[in-house]
Scaffold this motif. Structure first.
Motif, PDB file in Angstrom:
ATOM      1  N   ASP A   1      -0.354  -1.619   7.809  1.00 26.68           N
ATOM      2  CA  ASP A   1      -0.138  -2.804   6.963  1.00 26.68           C
ATOM      3  C   ASP A   1       0.170  -2.414   5.512  1.00 26.68           C
ATOM      4  N   GLN A   2      -0.426  -1.333   5.034  1.00 28.64           N
ATOM      5  CA  GLN A   2      -0.255  -0.914   3.641  1.00 28.64           C
ATOM      6  C   GLN A   2       0.682   0.295   3.519  1.00 28.64           C
ATOM      7  N   SER A   3       1.509   0.506   4.502  1.00 26.59           N
ATOM      8  CA  SER A   3       2.325   1.734   4.525  1.00 26.59           C
ATOM      9  C   SER A   3       3.194   1.886   3.276  1.00 26.59           C
ATOM     10  N   ASP A   4       3.804   0.809   2.805  1.00 26.71           N
ATOM     11  CA  ASP A   4       4.652   0.901   1.611  1.00 26.71           C
ATOM     12  C   ASP A   4       3.824   1.287   0.385  1.00 26.71           C
ATOM     13  N   ASP A   5       2.682   0.651   0.210  1.00 24.98           N
ATOM     14  CA  ASP A   5       1.830   0.951  -0.944  1.00 24.98           C
ATOM     15  C   ASP A   5       1.303   2.388  -0.882  1.00 24.98           C
ATOM     16  N   LEU A   6       0.959   2.831   0.319  1.00 32.71           N
ATOM     17  CA  LEU A   6       0.396   4.179   0.463  1.00 32.71           C
ATOM     18  C   LEU A   6       1.426   5.265   0.171  1.00 32.71           C
ATOM     19  N   THR A   7       2.668   5.038   0.553  1.00 31.60           N
ATOM     20  CA  THR A   7       3.696   6.057   0.311  1.00 31.60           C
ATOM     21  C   THR A   7       4.234   6.004  -1.121  1.00 31.60           C
ATOM     22  N   ASP A   8       4.236   4.817  -1.715  1.00 35.26           N
ATOM     23  CA  ASP A   8       4.773   4.681  -3.074  1.00 35.26           C
ATOM     24  C   ASP A   8       3.737   4.997  -4.153  1.00 35.26           C
ATOM     25  N   SER A   9       2.507   4.653  -3.900  1.00 34.95           N
ATOM     26  CA  SER A   9       1.486   4.780  -4.933  1.00 34.95           C
ATOM     27  C   SER A   9       0.463   5.839  -4.547  1.00 34.95           C
ATOM     28  N   GLY A  10       0.337   6.825  -5.407  1.00 36.89           N
ATOM     29  CA  GLY A  10      -0.668   7.845  -5.181  1.00 36.89           C
ATOM     30  C   GLY A  10      -2.070   7.289  -5.302  1.00 36.89           C
ATOM     31  N   TYR A  11      -2.212   6.252  -6.136  1.00 41.86           N
ATOM     32  CA  TYR A  11      -3.534   5.653  -6.345  1.00 41.86           C
ATOM     33  C   TYR A  11      -4.043   5.007  -5.055  1.00 41.86           C
ATOM     34  N   ALA A  12      -3.214   4.243  -4.395  1.00 44.27           N
ATOM     35  CA  ALA A  12      -3.618   3.553  -3.159  1.00 44.27           C
ATOM     36  C   ALA A  12      -3.948   4.567  -2.072  1.00 44.27           C
ATOM     37  N   PHE A  13      -3.164   5.626  -2.004  1.00 45.14           N
ATOM     38  CA  PHE A  13      -3.406   6.671  -1.001  1.00 45.14           C
ATOM     39  C   PHE A  13      -4.744   7.368  -1.251  1.00 45.14           C
ATOM     40  N   ASN A  14      -4.996   7.732  -2.498  1.00 40.64           N
ATOM     41  CA  ASN A  14      -6.254   8.399  -2.836  1.00 40.64           C
ATOM     42  C   ASN A  14      -7.453   7.485  -2.612  1.00 40.64           C
TER      43      ASN A  14
END
Length: 112
Positions: A32-45
């Motif tokens: 569901d958050q794939s775009d945010d996770l790949t674009d934003s390092g903050y969301a991934f971390n």
């Protein structure tokens, strides 16, 4: 609790079932958050810190419970009877041949 039940194994099964559900929902959340996770390092971390920590501690709990289950099972196994003691066979020393004893009958035959 029944006598033969290993409570640690039962707890591991419960945690593994919970882990399966947690990983399933985690996979849905990641998709569901794939775009945010790949674009934003903050969301991934943030995802790694929250969900990764939960999975890590869950794995540690399972490992400790499995170790306790093994200790309990090992303690319940009766010790095997001791093996009978066998004495090693002694090697016999080779005998020296009696050369004189073999030669004596020939001399006696010559003397007759």
């Amino acid at each position: 609790m029944p006598t033969g039940l290993n409570k640690y194994r039962a707890a591991v099964e419960v945690l593994q079932h919970g882990r399966d559900q947690m990983v399933e929902s985690l996979a849905d959340e990641i998709l569901d958050q794939s775009d945010d996770l790949t674009d934003s390092g903050y969301a991934f971390n943030e995802l790694l810190e929250t969900q990764g920590t939960r999975l890590h501690f869950l794995s540690l709990l399972v490992a400790h419970l499995e170790q306790s289950a093994e200790f309990l099972e090992d303690a319940q196994i009766p010790p095997s009877p001791p093996l009978p003691k066998t004495t090693p066979k002694k090697r016999r020393k080779p005998r020296a041949k009696k050369i004189q004893g073999q030669a004596a009958p020939e001399e006696n035959a010559d003397n007759k």
